[in-house]
Design an enzyme around this catalytic site. Structure first.
Site, PDB file in Angstrom:
ATOM      1  N   PHE A   1       0.492  -1.209   0.009  1.00 30.69           N
ATOM      2  CA  PHE A   1       0.099  -0.130  -0.021  1.00 30.69           C
ATOM      3  C   PHE A   1       1.136   1.129  -0.194  1.00 30.69           C
ATOM      4  CE2 PHE A   1      -2.569   2.933   3.221  1.00 30.69           C
ATOM      5  CZ  PHE A   1      -3.216   3.541   1.779  1.00 30.69           C
TER       6      PHE A   1
ATOM      7  N   LYS B   1       8.199  -9.718  -2.363  1.00 25.45           N
ATOM      8  CA  LYS B   1       8.516 -11.147  -2.282  1.00 25.45           C
ATOM      9  C   LYS B   1       6.708 -10.717  -2.841  1.00 25.45           C
ATOM     10  CE  LYS B   1       7.772 -14.569   1.595  1.00 25.45           C
ATOM     11  NZ  LYS B   1       7.570 -14.990   2.849  1.00 25.45           N
TER      12      LYS B   1
ATOM     13  N   TYR C   1       2.750  -7.414  16.660  1.00 29.26           N
ATOM     14  CA  TYR C   1       3.286  -6.621  15.144  1.00 29.26           C
ATOM     15  C   TYR C   1       3.762  -5.547  15.539  1.00 29.26           C
ATOM     16  CZ  TYR C   1       3.253  -2.391  11.717  1.00 29.26           C
ATOM     17  OH  TYR C   1       2.854  -1.211  11.051  1.00 29.26           O
TER      18      TYR C   1
ATOM     19  N   ALA D   1       5.393  -4.887  18.298  1.00 31.54           N
ATOM     20  CA  ALA D   1       7.018  -5.459  18.914  1.00 31.54           C
ATOM     21  C   ALA D   1       7.667  -5.901  17.918  1.00 31.54           C
ATOM     22  CB  ALA D   1       6.308  -6.819  20.388  1.00 31.54           C
TER      23      ALA D   1
ATOM     24  N   LYS E   1       7.871  -4.500  15.135  1.00 29.36           N
ATOM     25  CA  LYS E   1       8.904  -3.453  14.775  1.00 29.36           C
ATOM     26  C   LYS E   1       9.498  -2.506  15.146  1.00 29.36           C
ATOM     27  CE  LYS E   1       7.833  -1.509  10.903  1.00 29.36           C
ATOM     28  NZ  LYS E   1       7.936  -1.791   9.661  1.00 29.36           N
TER      29      LYS E   1
ATOM     30  N   ASN F   1      -2.147   5.253   8.057  1.00 29.69           N
ATOM     31  CA  ASN F   1      -2.225   5.939   6.674  1.00 29.69           C
ATOM     32  C   ASN F   1      -3.801   5.644   5.953  1.00 29.69           C
ATOM     33  OD1 ASN F   1       0.853   6.088   5.094  1.00 29.69           O
ATOM     34  ND2 ASN F   1       0.448   6.184   7.082  1.00 29.69           N
TER      35      ASN F   1
ATOM     36  N   THR G   1       6.718   2.727  11.989  1.00 32.31           N
ATOM     37  CA  THR G   1       4.666   2.863  12.936  1.00 32.31           C
ATOM     38  C   THR G   1       4.867   3.703  14.411  1.00 32.31           C
ATOM     39  OG1 THR G   1       3.202   1.962  13.022  1.00 32.31           O
ATOM     40  CG2 THR G   1       4.958   0.678  13.800  1.00 32.31           C
ATOM     41  N   ASP G   2       3.886   4.511  14.249  1.00 35.65           N
ATOM     42  CA  ASP G   2       3.072   4.966  15.599  1.00 35.65           C
ATOM     43  C   ASP G   2       3.568   4.349  17.099  1.00 35.65           C
ATOM     44  OD1 ASP G   2       0.944   4.959  14.851  1.00 35.65           O
ATOM     45  OD2 ASP G   2       0.065   7.140  15.510  1.00 35.65           O
ATOM     46  N   GLU G   3       2.612   3.163  16.222  1.00 35.50           N
ATOM     47  CA  GLU G   3       1.727   1.740  17.340  1.00 35.50           C
ATOM     48  C   GLU G   3       3.243   1.481  18.456  1.00 35.50           C
ATOM     49  OE1 GLU G   3      -0.004  -0.847  15.763  1.00 35.50           O
ATOM     50  OE2 GLU G   3      -0.762   0.166  14.198  1.00 35.50           O
TER      51      GLU G   3
ATOM     52  N   ASP H   1     -13.899  -6.461  20.824  1.00 34.46           N
ATOM     53  CA  ASP H   1     -12.789  -6.082  20.406  1.00 34.46           C
ATOM     54  C   ASP H   1     -11.145  -6.473  20.550  1.00 34.46           C
ATOM     55  OD1 ASP H   1     -11.441  -3.968  20.496  1.00 34.46           O
ATOM     56  OD2 ASP H   1     -11.846  -3.048  22.383  1.00 34.46           O
ATOM     57  N   ARG H   2     -10.226  -6.139  19.883  1.00 31.23           N
ATOM     58  CA  ARG H   2      -9.532  -7.025  20.015  1.00 31.23           C
ATOM     59  C   ARG H   2      -8.619  -6.793  21.070  1.00 31.23           C
ATOM     60  NH1 ARG H   2      -6.163  -3.676  15.779  1.00 31.23           N
ATOM     61  NH2 ARG H   2      -6.729  -4.668  13.455  1.00 31.23           N
TER      62      ARG H   2
ATOM     63  N   HIS I   1      -6.161  -4.029  22.519  1.00 33.58           N
ATOM     64  CA  HIS I   1      -5.909  -3.515  21.617  1.00 33.58           C
ATOM     65  C   HIS I   1      -5.913  -1.994  21.913  1.00 33.58           C
ATOM     66  CE1 HIS I   1      -9.548  -1.707  18.183  1.00 33.58           C
ATOM     67  NE2 HIS I   1      -8.342  -1.395  17.671  1.00 33.58           N
TER      68      HIS I   1
HETATM   69  N1  LIG Z   1      -0.122   1.225   6.859  1.00 37.27           N
HETATM   70  C1  LIG Z   1       0.594   1.989   8.131  1.00 37.27           C
HETATM   71  O1  LIG Z   1      -1.121   2.306   8.284  1.00 37.27           O
HETATM   72  C2  LIG Z   1       1.382   1.800   8.406  1.00 37.27           C
HETATM   73  C3  LIG Z   1       1.196   3.068   9.270  1.00 37.27           C
HETATM   74  C4  LIG Z   1       3.029   3.187   9.529  1.00 37.27           C
HETATM   75  C5  LIG Z   1       3.795   2.497   9.397  1.00 37.27           C
HETATM   76  N2  LIG Z   1       3.797   1.513   8.416  1.00 37.27           N
HETATM   77  C6  LIG Z   1       4.749   0.729   7.707  1.00 37.27           C
HETATM   78  O2  LIG Z   1       5.285   0.853   6.787  1.00 37.27           O
HETATM   79  C7  LIG Z   1       5.042   0.060   6.006  1.00 37.27           C
HETATM   80  C8  LIG Z   1       4.730  -0.157   4.627  1.00 37.27           C
HETATM   81  O3  LIG Z   1       2.799  -0.892   4.721  1.00 37.27           O
HETATM   82  P1  LIG Z   1       2.176  -1.299   3.978  1.00 37.27           P
HETATM   83  O4  LIG Z   1       0.589  -0.277   4.602  1.00 37.27           O
HETATM   84  O5  LIG Z   1       2.148  -0.708   2.955  1.00 37.27           O
HETATM   85  O6  LIG Z   1       2.162  -2.599   4.132  1.00 37.27           O
HETATM   86  P2  LIG Z   1       1.609  -3.561   3.065  1.00 37.27           P
HETATM   87  O7  LIG Z   1       1.318  -4.806   3.673  1.00 37.27           O
HETATM   88  O8  LIG Z   1       0.279  -2.991   1.713  1.00 37.27           O
HETATM   89  O9  LIG Z   1       2.627  -3.748   2.409  1.00 37.27           O
HETATM   90  C9  LIG Z   1       4.186  -4.432   2.744  1.00 37.27           C
HETATM   91  C10 LIG Z   1       4.659  -5.044   1.235  1.00 37.27           C
HETATM   92  O10 LIG Z   1       5.877  -5.554   1.740  1.00 37.27           O
HETATM   93  C11 LIG Z   1       5.727  -7.348   0.890  1.00 37.27           C
HETATM   94  N3  LIG Z   1       6.930  -8.330   1.615  1.00 37.27           N
HETATM   95  C12 LIG Z   1       6.423  -8.727   2.995  1.00 37.27           C
HETATM   96  N4  LIG Z   1       7.356  -9.695   3.284  1.00 37.27           N
HETATM   97  C13 LIG Z   1       8.309  -9.668   2.795  1.00 37.27           C
HETATM   98  C14 LIG Z   1       9.442 -10.116   2.419  1.00 37.27           C
HETATM   99  N5  LIG Z   1       9.809 -10.663   3.456  1.00 37.27           N
HETATM  100  N6  LIG Z   1      10.213  -9.475   1.102  1.00 37.27           N
HETATM  101  C15 LIG Z   1       9.741  -8.695   0.882  1.00 37.27           C
HETATM  102  N7  LIG Z   1       9.056  -8.299   0.839  1.00 37.27           N
HETATM  103  C16 LIG Z   1       7.698  -8.454   2.002  1.00 37.27           C
HETATM  104  C17 LIG Z   1       4.716  -6.946   0.163  1.00 37.27           C
HETATM  105  O11 LIG Z   1       4.451  -8.151  -0.592  1.00 37.27           O
HETATM  106  C18 LIG Z   1       4.125  -6.003   0.777  1.00 37.27           C
HETATM  107  O12 LIG Z   1       4.209  -6.273  -0.916  1.00 37.27           O
HETATM  108  C19 LIG Z   1       5.310  -1.363   7.088  1.00 37.27           C
HETATM  109  O13 LIG Z   1       6.753  -1.037   6.989  1.00 37.27           O
HETATM  110  C20 LIG Z   1       4.312  -0.644   7.985  1.00 37.27           C
HETATM  111  O14 LIG Z   1       5.062  -1.103   9.027  1.00 37.27           O
HETATM  112  C21 LIG Z   1       2.704   1.579   7.670  1.00 37.27           C
END
Ligand SMILES: NC(=O)c1ccc[n+]([C@@H]2O[C@H](COP(=O)([O-])OP(=O)(O)OC[C@H]3O[C@@H](n4cnc5c(N)ncnc54)[C@H](O)[C@@H]3O)[C@@H](O)[C@H]2O)c1
Length: 355
Positions: free
Chosen positions: A13, A35, A161, A163, A165, A191, A135-137, A294-295, A298
């Site tokens: 994403f 991957k 998750y 932990a 990160k 996001n 992440t802020d988590e 609830d999760r 949470h």
């Molecule tokens: N989504 C949010 O709200 C948010 C907020 C803050 C930080 N983040 C961080 O931003 C990053 C991206 O988040 P996202 O929401 O786009 O995640 P996502 O789950 O949409 O995408 C993760 C991507 O990583 C790839 N992937 C997973 N395991 C892999 C591996 N072993 N080797 C290679 N590629 C691999 C997946 O195929 C996918 O394309 C993450 O590190 C997440 O912790 C996300």
């Protein structure tokens, strides 16, 4: 001078928003290392995949030899590390993949990047950056306070998750301190926006409502999150990797604290306006809201202080929650092909050659 940036997780994403931003709005090149798990979708990159400045490598970040080959072949100027398992509910049901990718994968990538960087010289070595996206988590929960997470808030992750990160952030800082790897860390709030996998709150609610399905809200729906439009995050990340200071951490947030239930009601209101012809049996979209158990564990409130990145790098979000959520709902209404292929699994099965 233009750079070549190795983006991990570029089919996800946020990663795909970063890749589209770099290809569309800068002169830099991208090597997307992904991957392609269930969350990776190359169809999110159709608008840029033909660019001569874009390359794709299907490699697992736990695969040391695969990564070494990619570094040797593409000789990147910077790494933006986004690849991760990212869904909290999945981490509760099955933490193993989170430990593997988020911790072991980050360690493997750090080691390959360190060996590569050690062998660079001159400007190429001095200018190399390893940007870890987190992440802020990792900061835990702010229940019952008016506090904001700052870059110095102690870590207190709650879920497998967060932990995993948090562990990866510690590894990156240790590689910076111990080996001098020129690393930068960013921690961002939730996001939302186009190309978001429909297991997450906002796309799930939009698509369920359009189909007249229930809108499941955890607990009382009063969990507060700060929401950032994904394209604002992509712009912030590019600013950090190109202008950020080595060794610094930057918090990134949207200044948009909302309770989950408020987010769901806003989506329902927009759908009333944009899709007044409702599915059979639905009087008001809001009537579809159902509260579910609830999760476990949470977190109640996350809120981020993003003043530092504004002050030091001049980044501010361009979207308010109101403008961003309208764009998001409109995007899902106009991109049925993308999400119906995610919902029926064809984006994934076709790629894996099983359908
Ligand atoms: N989504 C949010 O709200 C948010 C907020 C803050 C930080 N983040 C961080 O931003 C990053 C991206 O988040 P996202 O929401 O786009 O995640 P996502 O789950 O949409 O995408 C993760 C991507 O990583 C790839 N992937 C997973 N395991 C892999 C591996 N072993 N080797 C290679 N590629 C691999 C997946 O195929 C996918 O394309 C993450 O590190 C997440 O912790 C996300």
């Amino acid at each position: 001078m233009s750079k070549k940036i190795l983006v991990t997780g570029g089919a996800g994403f946020i990663g795909s928003a970063v890749v589209r931003h770099i290809i569309n709005d800068t002169q830099d090149s991208v090597v997307n290392v992904d991957k392609l798990t269930y969350a990776g979708n190359l169809e999110s990159l159709e608008s840029v995949e033909k660019s001569s400045r874009y390359a794709f490598e299907q490699v697992d970040i736990c695969d040391k030899e695969g990564l070494e080959r990619v570094f040797l072949m593409h000789k990147p100027d910077a790494v933006m590390h986004l690849a991760a398992e990212s869904h909290v509910d999945r981490s509760i049901d099955g933490p193993a993949a989170f430990i593997e990718t988020n911790i072991v994968g980050t360690y493997t990538l750090l080691e390959v990047a360190r060996a590569y960087w050690n062998n660079l010289d001159g400007d190429k070595k001095a200018n190399f950056r390893f940007h870890h996206i987190s992440t802020d988590e990792v900061y835990g929960d702010l229940e019952g306070t008016d506090d904001l997470f700052t870059e110095t808030t102690p870590y207190a992750p709650s879920s497998p998750y967060s932990a995993s990160k948090a562990s990866s952030d510690h590894l990156v800082r240790a590689w910076l301190r111990t080996y001098g790897l020129p690393a930068i860390v960013t921690n961002c709030s939730n996001n939302y926006g186009p190309f978001h996998f429909p297991e997450k709150l906002i796309p799930l609610m939009i698509l369920n409502a359009l189909e007249g399905k229930k809108l499941p809200v955890y607990g009382n729906g009063m969990q507060i999150r700060d929401w950032l439009f994904v394209e604002d995050h992509a712009r912030a990340l590019y600013k950090v990797v190109t202008e950020g200071e080595i060794g610094e951490t930057y918090n990134i947030g949207g200044h948009n604290e909302k309770a989950n239930i408020e987010v769901v009601r806003t989506i329902c209101g927009l759908l009333e306006e944009l899709v007044p012809n409702k599915p059979a049996g639905v009087v008001k979209y809001e009537d579809l809201i159902t509260y579910v158990t609830d999760r476990p564990g949470h977190d109640v409130r996350y809120a981020i202080d993003a003043a530092k990145i504004g002050r030091e790098l001049g980044w501010v979000p361009q979207e308010t929650f109101e403008s961003g959520i309208r764009k998001t709902v409109e995007w899902y209404l106009n991109n049925k092909k993308w999400w119906s292929r995610v919902l029926d699994g064809s984006y994934n099965f076709e790629r894996l050659g099983t359908k």
